[in-house]
Design a protein around this motif. Structure first.
Motif, PDB file in Angstrom:
ATOM      1  N   ASP A  65      41.484  36.633  50.898  1.00 47.00           N
ATOM      2  CA  ASP A  65      42.852  36.244  51.442  1.00 47.00           C
ATOM      3  C   ASP A  65      43.686  35.730  50.384  1.00 47.00           C
ATOM      4  O   ASP A  65      44.862  36.250  50.502  1.00 47.00           O
ATOM      5  CB  ASP A  65      42.778  35.107  52.505  1.00 47.00           C
ATOM      6  N   VAL A  66      43.310  34.721  49.480  1.00 48.86           N
ATOM      7  CA  VAL A  66      44.190  34.363  48.681  1.00 48.86           C
ATOM      8  C   VAL A  66      44.636  35.225  47.530  1.00 48.86           C
ATOM      9  O   VAL A  66      45.808  35.114  47.139  1.00 48.86           O
ATOM     10  CB  VAL A  66      43.346  33.151  47.673  1.00 48.86           C
ATOM     11  N   VAL A  67      43.787  36.309  47.280  1.00 49.44           N
ATOM     12  CA  VAL A  67      44.019  37.366  46.485  1.00 49.44           C
ATOM     13  C   VAL A  67      45.150  38.415  46.947  1.00 49.44           C
ATOM     14  O   VAL A  67      46.215  38.433  46.292  1.00 49.44           O
ATOM     15  CB  VAL A  67      42.810  38.140  45.817  1.00 49.44           C
ATOM     16  N   CYS A  68      44.816  38.647  48.255  1.00 48.75           N
ATOM     17  CA  CYS A  68      45.815  39.755  48.758  1.00 48.75           C
ATOM     18  C   CYS A  68      47.046  39.287  49.107  1.00 48.75           C
ATOM     19  O   CYS A  68      48.003  39.828  49.094  1.00 48.75           O
ATOM     20  CB  CYS A  68      44.958  40.290  49.912  1.00 48.75           C
ATOM     21  N   LYS A  69      47.124  37.949  49.706  1.00 52.00           N
ATOM     22  CA  LYS A  69      48.441  37.350  50.254  1.00 52.00           C
ATOM     23  C   LYS A  69      49.345  37.105  49.085  1.00 52.00           C
ATOM     24  O   LYS A  69      50.557  36.948  48.929  1.00 52.00           O
ATOM     25  CB  LYS A  69      48.171  36.022  50.786  1.00 52.00           C
ATOM     26  N   GLN A  70      48.833  37.246  47.858  1.00 51.78           N
ATOM     27  CA  GLN A  70      49.568  36.949  46.326  1.00 51.78           C
ATOM     28  C   GLN A  70      50.060  38.055  45.987  1.00 51.78           C
ATOM     29  O   GLN A  70      50.589  38.195  44.920  1.00 51.78           O
ATOM     30  CB  GLN A  70      49.079  36.114  45.502  1.00 51.78           C
ATOM     31  N   GLY A  71      49.515  39.111  46.330  1.00 52.80           N
ATOM     32  CA  GLY A  71      49.941  40.643  45.808  1.00 52.80           C
ATOM     33  C   GLY A  71      49.025  41.241  44.909  1.00 52.80           C
ATOM     34  O   GLY A  71      49.229  42.261  44.251  1.00 52.80           O
ATOM     35  N   GLY A  72      47.847  40.604  45.005  1.00 49.53           N
ATOM     36  CA  GLY A  72      46.629  41.021  44.171  1.00 49.53           C
ATOM     37  C   GLY A  72      45.900  42.053  45.094  1.00 49.53           C
ATOM     38  O   GLY A  72      45.966  42.093  46.072  1.00 49.53           O
ATOM     39  N   LEU A  73      44.541  42.729  44.229  1.00 43.15           N
ATOM     40  CA  LEU A  73      43.816  43.680  44.773  1.00 43.15           C
ATOM     41  C   LEU A  73      42.597  43.016  44.912  1.00 43.15           C
ATOM     42  O   LEU A  73      41.931  42.665  43.762  1.00 43.15           O
ATOM     43  CB  LEU A  73      43.834  45.056  43.999  1.00 43.15           C
ATOM     44  N   PHE A  74      41.775  42.932  46.041  1.00 42.64           N
ATOM     45  CA  PHE A  74      40.302  42.412  46.075  1.00 42.64           C
ATOM     46  C   PHE A  74      39.476  43.631  46.154  1.00 42.64           C
ATOM     47  O   PHE A  74      39.678  44.294  47.156  1.00 42.64           O
ATOM     48  CB  PHE A  74      40.362  41.476  47.144  1.00 42.64           C
ATOM     49  N   VAL A  75      38.634  43.693  45.274  1.00 46.94           N
ATOM     50  CA  VAL A  75      37.463  44.685  45.608  1.00 46.94           C
ATOM     51  C   VAL A  75      36.201  44.215  45.921  1.00 46.94           C
ATOM     52  O   VAL A  75      35.529  43.577  44.959  1.00 46.94           O
ATOM     53  CB  VAL A  75      37.221  45.657  44.108  1.00 46.94           C
ATOM     54  N   LYS A  76      35.626  44.579  46.961  1.00 41.45           N
ATOM     55  CA  LYS A  76      34.213  43.804  47.354  1.00 41.45           C
ATOM     56  C   LYS A  76      33.202  45.025  46.888  1.00 41.45           C
ATOM     57  O   LYS A  76      32.739  45.729  47.149  1.00 41.45           O
ATOM     58  CB  LYS A  76      34.129  43.820  49.028  1.00 41.45           C
ATOM     59  N   ASP A  77      32.615  44.308  45.612  1.00 42.02           N
ATOM     60  CA  ASP A  77      31.658  45.257  45.172  1.00 42.02           C
ATOM     61  C   ASP A  77      31.106  44.276  43.793  1.00 42.02           C
ATOM     62  O   ASP A  77      31.324  43.140  43.702  1.00 42.02           O
ATOM     63  CB  ASP A  77      32.232  46.394  44.372  1.00 42.02           C
ATOM     64  N   TYR A  78      29.970  44.702  43.409  1.00 47.68           N
ATOM     65  CA  TYR A  78      29.284  44.243  42.131  1.00 47.68           C
ATOM     66  C   TYR A  78      29.700  44.839  40.720  1.00 47.68           C
ATOM     67  O   TYR A  78      29.744  46.172  40.771  1.00 47.68           O
ATOM     68  CB  TYR A  78      27.857  44.065  42.150  1.00 47.68           C
ATOM     69  N   VAL A  79      30.106  44.300  39.925  1.00 44.72           N
ATOM     70  CA  VAL A  79      30.195  44.873  38.451  1.00 44.72           C
ATOM     71  C   VAL A  79      28.629  45.048  37.923  1.00 44.72           C
ATOM     72  O   VAL A  79      28.015  44.215  37.806  1.00 44.72           O
ATOM     73  CB  VAL A  79      31.058  44.019  37.674  1.00 44.72           C
ATOM     74  N   THR A  80      28.200  46.197  37.367  1.00 38.05           N
ATOM     75  CA  THR A  80      27.113  46.612  36.493  1.00 38.05           C
ATOM     76  C   THR A  80      27.168  46.511  35.122  1.00 38.05           C
ATOM     77  O   THR A  80      26.240  46.471  34.635  1.00 38.05           O
ATOM     78  CB  THR A  80      26.686  47.872  37.235  1.00 38.05           C
ATOM     79  N   ARG A  81      28.301  47.159  34.667  1.00 33.59           N
ATOM     80  CA  ARG A  81      28.678  47.215  33.334  1.00 33.59           C
ATOM     81  C   ARG A  81      30.077  47.185  33.060  1.00 33.59           C
ATOM     82  O   ARG A  81      31.044  47.432  33.796  1.00 33.59           O
ATOM     83  CB  ARG A  81      28.199  48.712  32.918  1.00 33.59           C
TER      84      ARG A  81
END
Length: 373
Positions: A65-81
């Motif tokens: 919510d904090v990311v998206c309400k400020q105009g950022g993009l949130f990606v629900k995922d794990y970084v592997t590399r």
């Protein structure tokens, strides 16, 4: 073209950067935050959530919510590399995201190596949100029988988990479990005797048994096999045998320190790739080893925020000073704690009250961001 800033993880070291996403966006930068959950749970209050002192909503920050309400993009995922040559990150979901500047606060994990898959009664102490699930299972177990609960590991996490399991069982008011800590050769070995004795005394007064007669070889759903060959029966097991930094860095070929955390210089910047920064448990600070405690992540916040802007804009970087000895307080359940600051050590309810005040104030400060956006 807009420059891309990617933040991996919404942990303690990224809190101030998350609070200021709108500033990045206003300057024309694209901000993407990648995390495994819509929330970030504060590890310092995790044992208290296990014991029932706090609810999940008390100890979490609404990252998405904090990311998206400020105009950022949130990606629900794990970084592997991370591919530092191509300047991209790959996720478990198959995405490839490009960055100009990257900051990593991917946290740490407890190894589950050699643990049976799908074992429903074996839990690591991290990630913190797993403690919610464990607490619900323990409530059912304590109502059903007099259970044996085993904690593998001899550090402060073991002490806090054991004390808060005891508190949880007292609240259920039915079958008190037998709680055992398998602490290797010495419980709380890296702490002064004044701290060790106070923690041990509080736990032993409650009937919690601390074993200092060797290390664990293997954990199964029904037993814990010691290196000596002895087998101990168990109904529920927590693994608290030490945290390790995220595996991302080794998998990506980035320089790492002795603990396999990303090796960073005094600017919290990769020693080899100047567009990659990091903070918290997942980094290895080149100047000196840092304990895996939240206080350093919190102290890294303003430096990371400054340096992410600086790297994007080509302005001077700011050095990180770890600062003086930090205040150390353990929550041992039942509103009891043990406090250490320099030469001062004391235990009891006042120690817990101080920790509760500091932790609650910290969470309310960042939770207030959610309400003001």
């Amino acid at each position: 073209m807009k420059k891309n800033l990617i933040l991996i993880g919404g942990g303690h070291a990224h809190m101030t950067a998350l609070e200021n996403i709108s500033r990045f966006v206003e300057k024309g930068y694209k901000v993407t935050v990648i995390g495994p959950s819509f929330y970030h749970y504060y590890s310092g209050m995790g044992p208290g959530m296990l014991g029932g002192t706090y609810t999940p909503s008390d100890i979490r920050f609404a990252t998405r919510d904090v990311v998206c309400k400020q105009g950022g993009l949130f990606v629900k995922d794990y970084v592997t590399r991370i591919d530092p040559a191509a300047k991209t990150v790959q996720t478990a979901g198959g995405q490839s995201l490009a960055y100009d500047v990257l900051s990593v606060n991917a946290g740490s994990y407890v190894s589950m190596q050699d643990v049976p898959e799908n074992a429903e009664n074996i839990y690591p102490v991290k990630p913190i949100e797993k403690l919610m699930e464990a607490a619900e299972k323990l409530k059912i177990l304590f109502k059903r029988k007099k259970a044996v609960v085993t904690i593998v590991g001899g550090g402060p996490s073991s002490a806090e988990v054991a004390g808060n399991i005891w508190q949880l069982a007292k609240q259920i008011k039915q079958n008190m479990p037998e709680i055992k800590i398998l602490a290797g050769n010495r419980f709380m070995a890296r702490f002064p005797e004044s701290v060790r004795c106070r923690v041990s005394s509080i736990l032993k007064t409650r009937g919690i048994r601390i074993f200092e007669n060797g290390y664990v070889e293997k954990v199964t759903a029904e037993s814990v096999l010691m290196a000596s060959g002895e087998s101990l029966s168990t109904d529920f097991t927590f693994l608290a045998s030490g945290v390790k930094p995220s595996k991302i860095f080794e998998a990506s070929g980035l320089p790492v320190g002795p603990d396999k955390g990303m090796l960073v210089n005094r600017y919290l910047q990769s020693v080899k790739y100047p567009d990659i920064f990091g903070g918290g448990d997942c980094i290895s600070f080149k100047d000196r080893p840092l304990d895996k405690v939240g206080v350093y992540a919190v102290r890294q916040n303003p430096v990371l925020l400054n340096n992410l802007f600086a790297q994007l804009e080509g302005t001077p970087l700011q050095g990180f000073n770890p600062g003086p000895e930090y205040l150390l307080i353990f929550n041992l359940g039942a509103n009891h704690g043990v406090l250490k600051k320099r030469g001062i050590v004391f235990s009891g309810k006042p120690a817990f009250w101080i920790k509760d005040y500091i932790d609650t104030k910290f969470m309310k400060k960042f939770q207030a961001i959610e309400k003001t956006l």
